[in-house]
Structures are given as structure tokens and as C-alpha cells.
Design a protein around this motif. Structure first.
Motif, PDB file in Angstrom:
ATOM      1  N   ASP A  90      27.769  65.330  -2.226  1.00  0.00           N
ATOM      2  CA  ASP A  90      28.585  65.687  -1.064  1.00  0.00           C
ATOM      3  C   ASP A  90      27.739  66.462  -0.064  1.00  0.00           C
ATOM      4  O   ASP A  90      26.835  67.224  -0.444  1.00  0.00           O
ATOM      5  CB  ASP A  90      29.774  66.543  -1.488  1.00  0.00           C
ATOM      6  CG  ASP A  90      30.787  65.762  -2.310  1.00  0.00           C
ATOM      7  OD1 ASP A  90      30.814  64.525  -2.183  1.00  0.00           O
ATOM      8  OD2 ASP A  90      31.538  66.389  -3.084  1.00  0.00           O
ATOM      9  N   THR A  91      28.032  66.270   1.218  1.00  0.00           N
ATOM     10  CA  THR A  91      27.331  67.022   2.249  1.00  0.00           C
ATOM     11  C   THR A  91      28.319  67.909   2.988  1.00  0.00           C
ATOM     12  O   THR A  91      29.528  67.688   2.943  1.00  0.00           O
ATOM     13  CB  THR A  91      26.622  66.076   3.239  1.00  0.00           C
ATOM     14  OG1 THR A  91      25.836  66.838   4.146  1.00  0.00           O
ATOM     15  CG2 THR A  91      27.612  65.236   4.017  1.00  0.00           C
ATOM     16  N   ASP A  92      27.784  68.936   3.661  1.00  0.00           N
ATOM     17  CA  ASP A  92      28.636  69.951   4.284  1.00  0.00           C
ATOM     18  C   ASP A  92      28.929  69.669   5.754  1.00  0.00           C
ATOM     19  O   ASP A  92      29.356  70.546   6.487  1.00  0.00           O
ATOM     20  CB  ASP A  92      27.991  71.341   4.156  1.00  0.00           C
ATOM     21  CG  ASP A  92      26.569  71.393   4.729  1.00  0.00           C
ATOM     22  OD1 ASP A  92      26.060  70.330   5.145  1.00  0.00           O
ATOM     23  OD2 ASP A  92      25.973  72.480   4.750  1.00  0.00           O
ATOM     24  N   VAL A  93      28.703  68.433   6.226  1.00  0.00           N
ATOM     25  CA  VAL A  93      28.973  68.099   7.624  1.00  0.00           C
ATOM     26  C   VAL A  93      30.463  68.279   7.911  1.00  0.00           C
ATOM     27  O   VAL A  93      31.298  67.960   7.053  1.00  0.00           O
ATOM     28  CB  VAL A  93      28.522  66.655   7.925  1.00  0.00           C
ATOM     29  CG1 VAL A  93      29.263  65.666   7.047  1.00  0.00           C
ATOM     30  CG2 VAL A  93      28.735  66.300   9.381  1.00  0.00           C
ATOM     31  N   PRO A  94      30.830  68.818   9.072  1.00  0.00           N
ATOM     32  CA  PRO A  94      32.253  68.912   9.412  1.00  0.00           C
ATOM     33  C   PRO A  94      32.924  67.534   9.327  1.00  0.00           C
ATOM     34  O   PRO A  94      32.446  66.567   9.906  1.00  0.00           O
ATOM     35  CB  PRO A  94      32.231  69.426  10.853  1.00  0.00           C
ATOM     36  CG  PRO A  94      30.960  70.213  10.958  1.00  0.00           C
ATOM     37  CD  PRO A  94      29.977  69.460  10.099  1.00  0.00           C
ATOM     38  N   GLY A  95      34.007  67.465   8.586  1.00  0.00           N
ATOM     39  CA  GLY A  95      34.677  66.190   8.360  1.00  0.00           C
ATOM     40  C   GLY A  95      34.354  65.580   7.023  1.00  0.00           C
ATOM     41  O   GLY A  95      35.041  64.655   6.581  1.00  0.00           O
ATOM     42  N   SER A 152       4.998  63.025   4.675  1.00  0.00           N
ATOM     43  CA  SER A 152       4.487  64.199   5.381  1.00  0.00           C
ATOM     44  C   SER A 152       5.070  65.490   4.835  1.00  0.00           C
ATOM     45  O   SER A 152       4.602  66.578   5.183  1.00  0.00           O
ATOM     46  CB  SER A 152       4.817  64.092   6.874  1.00  0.00           C
ATOM     47  OG  SER A 152       4.297  62.912   7.432  1.00  0.00           O
ATOM     48  N   GLY A 153       6.106  65.388   3.994  1.00  0.00           N
ATOM     49  CA  GLY A 153       6.747  66.572   3.444  1.00  0.00           C
ATOM     50  C   GLY A 153       8.032  66.968   4.140  1.00  0.00           C
ATOM     51  O   GLY A 153       8.613  68.012   3.812  1.00  0.00           O
ATOM     52  N   PHE A 154       8.522  66.153   5.092  1.00  0.00           N
ATOM     53  CA  PHE A 154       9.786  66.456   5.750  1.00  0.00           C
ATOM     54  C   PHE A 154      10.960  66.041   4.857  1.00  0.00           C
ATOM     55  O   PHE A 154      11.002  64.893   4.393  1.00  0.00           O
ATOM     56  CB  PHE A 154       9.916  65.700   7.081  1.00  0.00           C
ATOM     57  CG  PHE A 154       8.978  66.160   8.143  1.00  0.00           C
ATOM     58  CD1 PHE A 154       9.114  67.412   8.730  1.00  0.00           C
ATOM     59  CD2 PHE A 154       7.949  65.338   8.576  1.00  0.00           C
ATOM     60  CE1 PHE A 154       8.249  67.832   9.719  1.00  0.00           C
ATOM     61  CE2 PHE A 154       7.072  65.748   9.569  1.00  0.00           C
ATOM     62  CZ  PHE A 154       7.219  67.003  10.139  1.00  0.00           C
ATOM     63  N   PRO A 155      11.925  66.942   4.617  1.00  0.00           N
ATOM     64  CA  PRO A 155      13.162  66.509   3.961  1.00  0.00           C
ATOM     65  C   PRO A 155      13.909  65.540   4.877  1.00  0.00           C
ATOM     66  O   PRO A 155      14.093  65.806   6.064  1.00  0.00           O
ATOM     67  CB  PRO A 155      13.944  67.818   3.776  1.00  0.00           C
ATOM     68  CG  PRO A 155      12.935  68.907   3.923  1.00  0.00           C
ATOM     69  CD  PRO A 155      11.914  68.381   4.885  1.00  0.00           C
ATOM     70  N   VAL A 156      14.334  64.416   4.331  1.00  0.00           N
ATOM     71  CA  VAL A 156      15.058  63.388   5.079  1.00  0.00           C
ATOM     72  C   VAL A 156      16.367  63.112   4.356  1.00  0.00           C
ATOM     73  O   VAL A 156      16.359  62.805   3.154  1.00  0.00           O
ATOM     74  CB  VAL A 156      14.238  62.088   5.198  1.00  0.00           C
ATOM     75  CG1 VAL A 156      15.049  60.998   5.891  1.00  0.00           C
ATOM     76  CG2 VAL A 156      12.945  62.350   5.954  1.00  0.00           C
ATOM     77  N   ARG A 157      17.469  63.235   5.084  1.00  0.00           N
ATOM     78  CA  ARG A 157      18.768  62.915   4.513  1.00  0.00           C
ATOM     79  C   ARG A 157      19.263  61.595   5.077  1.00  0.00           C
ATOM     80  O   ARG A 157      19.088  61.309   6.260  1.00  0.00           O
ATOM     81  CB  ARG A 157      19.793  64.011   4.848  1.00  0.00           C
ATOM     82  CG  ARG A 157      19.590  65.267   4.047  1.00  0.00           C
ATOM     83  CD  ARG A 157      20.673  66.282   4.311  1.00  0.00           C
ATOM     84  NE  ARG A 157      20.510  67.416   3.419  1.00  0.00           N
ATOM     85  CZ  ARG A 157      21.222  68.528   3.482  1.00  0.00           C
ATOM     86  NH1 ARG A 157      22.160  68.659   4.404  1.00  0.00           N
ATOM     87  NH2 ARG A 157      21.014  69.513   2.623  1.00  0.00           N
ATOM     88  N   VAL A 158      19.906  60.821   4.212  1.00  0.00           N
ATOM     89  CA  VAL A 158      20.615  59.623   4.647  1.00  0.00           C
ATOM     90  C   VAL A 158      22.078  59.852   4.300  1.00  0.00           C
ATOM     91  O   VAL A 158      22.403  60.175   3.149  1.00  0.00           O
ATOM     92  CB  VAL A 158      20.067  58.360   3.966  1.00  0.00           C
ATOM     93  CG1 VAL A 158      20.801  57.126   4.463  1.00  0.00           C
ATOM     94  CG2 VAL A 158      18.562  58.229   4.228  1.00  0.00           C
ATOM     95  N   VAL A 159      22.946  59.724   5.292  1.00  0.00           N
ATOM     96  CA  VAL A 159      24.324  60.193   5.132  1.00  0.00           C
ATOM     97  C   VAL A 159      25.335  59.105   5.479  1.00  0.00           C
ATOM     98  O   VAL A 159      25.048  58.164   6.227  1.00  0.00           O
ATOM     99  CB  VAL A 159      24.592  61.435   6.019  1.00  0.00           C
ATOM    100  CG1 VAL A 159      23.607  62.554   5.689  1.00  0.00           C
ATOM    101  CG2 VAL A 159      24.512  61.093   7.501  1.00  0.00           C
ATOM    102  N   ASP A 160      26.507  59.264   4.904  1.00  0.00           N
ATOM    103  CA  ASP A 160      27.680  58.483   5.289  1.00  0.00           C
ATOM    104  C   ASP A 160      28.800  59.495   5.488  1.00  0.00           C
ATOM    105  O   ASP A 160      29.179  60.205   4.548  1.00  0.00           O
ATOM    106  CB  ASP A 160      28.049  57.474   4.202  1.00  0.00           C
ATOM    107  CG  ASP A 160      29.279  56.662   4.578  1.00  0.00           C
ATOM    108  OD1 ASP A 160      29.164  55.782   5.445  1.00  0.00           O
ATOM    109  OD2 ASP A 160      30.355  56.933   4.012  1.00  0.00           O
ATOM    110  N   CYS A 161      29.307  59.594   6.711  1.00  0.00           N
ATOM    111  CA  CYS A 161      30.296  60.618   7.052  1.00  0.00           C
ATOM    112  C   CYS A 161      31.704  60.082   6.865  1.00  0.00           C
ATOM    113  O   CYS A 161      31.988  58.921   7.184  1.00  0.00           O
ATOM    114  CB  CYS A 161      30.090  61.104   8.483  1.00  0.00           C
ATOM    115  SG  CYS A 161      28.491  61.900   8.746  1.00  0.00           S
TER     116      CYS A 161
END
Length: 381
Positions: A123-128, A139-148
Motif C-alpha cells: 500500500d502507498t500513502d498517496v491521498p486517495g 544510479s541508486g535512485f528509488p523508483v516507485r511504480v504505482v496504481d492509484c
């Protein structure tokens, strides 16, 4: 010749005429993966940390964001378009970029991505509400792939001005008086990153997220060593997508360069810029029109010196358009506008930049002295 082949040829030719000297040569990078894991459809939001959320909110409102949600620990910013928020700022000890989040077409893509990468859907904390898979790029960047789960509703827009052009008189018996107010951000457009591992990072985004390249740049006289910058878009098939959602370039450092936010039109950019200048914010470069992407642009520094861009009127490409190739140069950044500033180029010899150069030349990465000298030459060309 079939109608489809004619259409593809026309698209390719138009792209090359407008954006590059020529397309790829035999054996060069194709700019797309044959079998990507998934195909993301857009940027969702960018994640930052800042120590002072109150100050961050003041700048956000002045720059043209709306507030989607606010707690003691988080500030979610949005544009006027329906959809997800376009930025989250979390309270942290320093001001820094964390990483991007991309939209998956559907929830099943998160499951496929998690299985292939040995991660999990959470689960992600995005509003909604929504779900996400957390990855780490080369490169070391955190990358999220999301479905809202639930999109934010649209907000009132800044209406584009009705323009008279030549004999096309669309406005009569009426004046133009655009108010000097914040540009009203519509949406997040793109993010630009610097990396010492350009080729590895490029292939990761193409293979893992299904993105495709719109334009490659290479160091003058060093095309045989491959590209050193890529403007990368989402592959939506026949549905046109922004010329670039992500841009990356080879450099001695690894980090955030800038992010870009769409506004209504040139007057919104200009009036919003006057509003920012009156409040003491620093313009980094602008106003002008880019070559790769064609956007009208204006770049600003926030109070923590992170760079953000207002843009309007960018290019949209379907999947038919093949990558263009052009030499990397400062003069090739804009069709018109003031010369690119040293601030925008990051050309100042700061202590951090010197440390980046030393570490890059000593480390196991894609930087070497020849490429470093080529980048310096491009910055002054």
C-alpha cells in the motif's frame, strides 16, 4: 507502399528535420526495449525531503501548486488537472530529491513487476490510496511504480488568452489584461537526472518500465562512444505522449537536475515569473523555447536552490517516432531566448562539484577524462 509505412516514414522525417541532424546509424542504440517488463504511462509524482515544510509550502503556492494534503510530516502538492498529486515533500534533515514515481496502466502490472524483480506490492500513502512497487535504478535512485485507487478531482484552470494572429481576429472589442499572479500548475511534466552510469540506467528504464527514447545527444566527435543524454517518453502506442517524461545525462555527479510543470500558455509563464521575481525568488534561465521537446520554458530556484521549470506547448509523440540524434551543446538547448546561464548548466566550480569529478574519475563508472573534457566543451559550445 502501404499507408502505414508512408505514415511512419512521414513521422520519422518530420522528427529528424525538427530535432536532429539525422537518425540512428547502423548498430547504434535503438532507443527502446524489445520485450520490456511493463509499460508505464506517465510520471505520477516526485518525492523530496526538506527540513522546513512551512517554507516549502510558501514557495509551492507562489510557484503555482495547490495543496492536496498536509500533515506535520508531509506536504502533497497537486496541479489543476484530475489525477494524482505531482509532488510529495517529507520532513527531513536536509533538502534533497528522493526519487520518481510512475503510473502503471493497471494493478496487474504491479504484480508482474514485483514477480520479475523479487519485490512486493504494498500500500502507498498517496491521498486517495493505492498500491506501489519499490525499485532501485542502477544510479541508486528509488523508483516507485504505482496504481492509484482514486483520482483527485480537477480544479479551476487559468484560461488561455484568446490571441489575434495575422488576419485571424479571434478577439475584438476586448483587451488583454492577464493578472500578475502565480502560474497555475496543471500537471507534472518531466524530471531530469544526472548519472555516472548513463548507459546502464538508460537500459534499465527501457527494459523495466518500457519507456522509449525521443532524442539522443552525443559528444561532438565522440558519437562512436554512444549517446551521453537521452530524452525519454512513455510508450502509449498510438496515443501521443510528452516528448520526454524523463531525461538523463552522463555527468560526474548523480542527482536531481530539475523538474518541469505544465502551465496554460506563454502569458501564464511570463506573468507567473513576474510574480516570483517580485517576491525575491531567483530565475535560473528563461524565458525561451527548447529544441528537443519544443517547450516554452522558464527555470527558477526554490529557497533550497532546487530547480523547477514552468513550461507550456511541448511536443507530443506517438510510438511511431524514432529517436533523433544530435551533438550535445549549450547552443543547442534553445531555439530562442537568453543564453543558458552558468547557474542552469551547473558550471560553477563548487566544492561538491569538484568532489564529484574526483570521485567519478576514480570510480567504476562511465566517466573518464576524455568524456569529462567533452562535457566541458559541450557546456561552452
Amino acid at each position: 507502399m502501404s499507408e502505414t509505412r508512408v505514415h511512419r516514414a512521414d513521422v520519422k522525417t518530420a522528427h529528424q528535420d525538427l530535432h536532429s541532424e539525422r537518425g540512428a546509424l547502423r548498430g547504434e542504440h535503438p532507443g527502446r526495449s524489445r520485450n520490456p517488463l511493463i509499460k508505464v504511462v506517465d510520471l505520477a509524482w516526485l518525492e523530496f525531503e526538506k527540513p522546513d515544510l512551512d517554507r516549502a509550502e510558501v514557495f509551492a503556492r507562489d510557484f503555482g501548486f495547490q495543496i492536496a494534503a498536509r500533515t506535520d510530516r508531509e506536504l502533497w502538492l497537486r496541479g489543476t488537472f484530475a489525477g494524482s498529486p505531482c509532488m510529495v515533500i517529507r520532513r527531513g534533515r536536509t533538502s534533497r530529491f528522493i526519487g520518481p514515481a510512475f503510473h502503471a496502466p493497471e494493478r496487474a502490472d504491479l504484480d508482474r513487476l514485483a514477480r520479475a524483480t523479487g519485490t512486493c506490492v504494498r500500500d502507498t500513502d498517496v491521498p486517495g490510496g493505492g498500491a506501489a512497487v519499490d525499485l532501485l535504478d542502477p544510479s541508486g535512485f528509488p523508483v516507485r511504480v504505482v496504481d492509484c485507487d482514486r483520482a483527485l478531482s480537477a480544479l479551476p484552470e487559468q484560461r488561455p488568452l484568446l490571441l489575434n494572429s495575422g488576419t485571424d481576429h479571434r478577439r475584438t472589442n476586448a483587451t488583454q489584461r492577464p493578472p500578475r499572479e502565480p502560474s497555475r500548475i496543471q500537471r507534472l511534466g518531466h524530471v531530469v537526472l544526472e548519472t555516472r552510469l548513463f548507459a546502464r540506467a538508460l537500459d534499465w528504464y527501457l527494459d523495466t518500465l518500457g519507456m522509449i527514447v525521443s532524442d539522443f545527444l552525443f559528444l561532438d566527435g565522440r558519437r562512436d562512444r554512444g549517446p551521453t543524454m537521452a530524452f525519454i517518453r512513455c510508450d502509449r502506442g498510438s496515443v501521443p505522449a510528452d516528448h520526454h517524461t524523463l531525461a538523463m545525462h552522463l555527468g560526474p555527479g548523480t542527482g536531481y537536475v530539475h523538474s518541469a510543470y505544465q502551465v496554460t500558455d506563454l502569458d501564464s509563464i511570463a506573468a507567473g515569473g513576474e510574480y516570483l521575481a517580485e517576491r525575491g525568488y531567483r530565475r535560473s534561465w528563461g524565458i525561451g523555447r527548447h529544441i528537443q521537446g519544443s517547450q516554452l520554458f522558464d527555470y527558477w530556484r526554490d529557497p533550497d536552490r532546487l530547480m523547477l521549470e514552468h513550461f507550456a506547448d511541448g511536443d507530443l509523440f506517438s510510438c511511431d517516432v524514432e529517436p533523433g540524434w544530435a551533438p550535445m551543446s549549450t547552443s543547442g538547448l534553445a531555439q530562442w531566448g537568453p543564453p543558458a546561464t552558468r547557474d542552469f548548466l551547473g558550471a560553477g566550480p563548487s566544492p561538491q562539484r569538484i568532489r564529484d569529478v574526483i570521485e567519478a574519475l576514480r570510480g567504476d563508472n562511465e566517466m573518464d577524462l576524455t568524456r569529462l573534457l567533452g562535457l566541458l566543451k559541450a557546456a561552452n559550445s
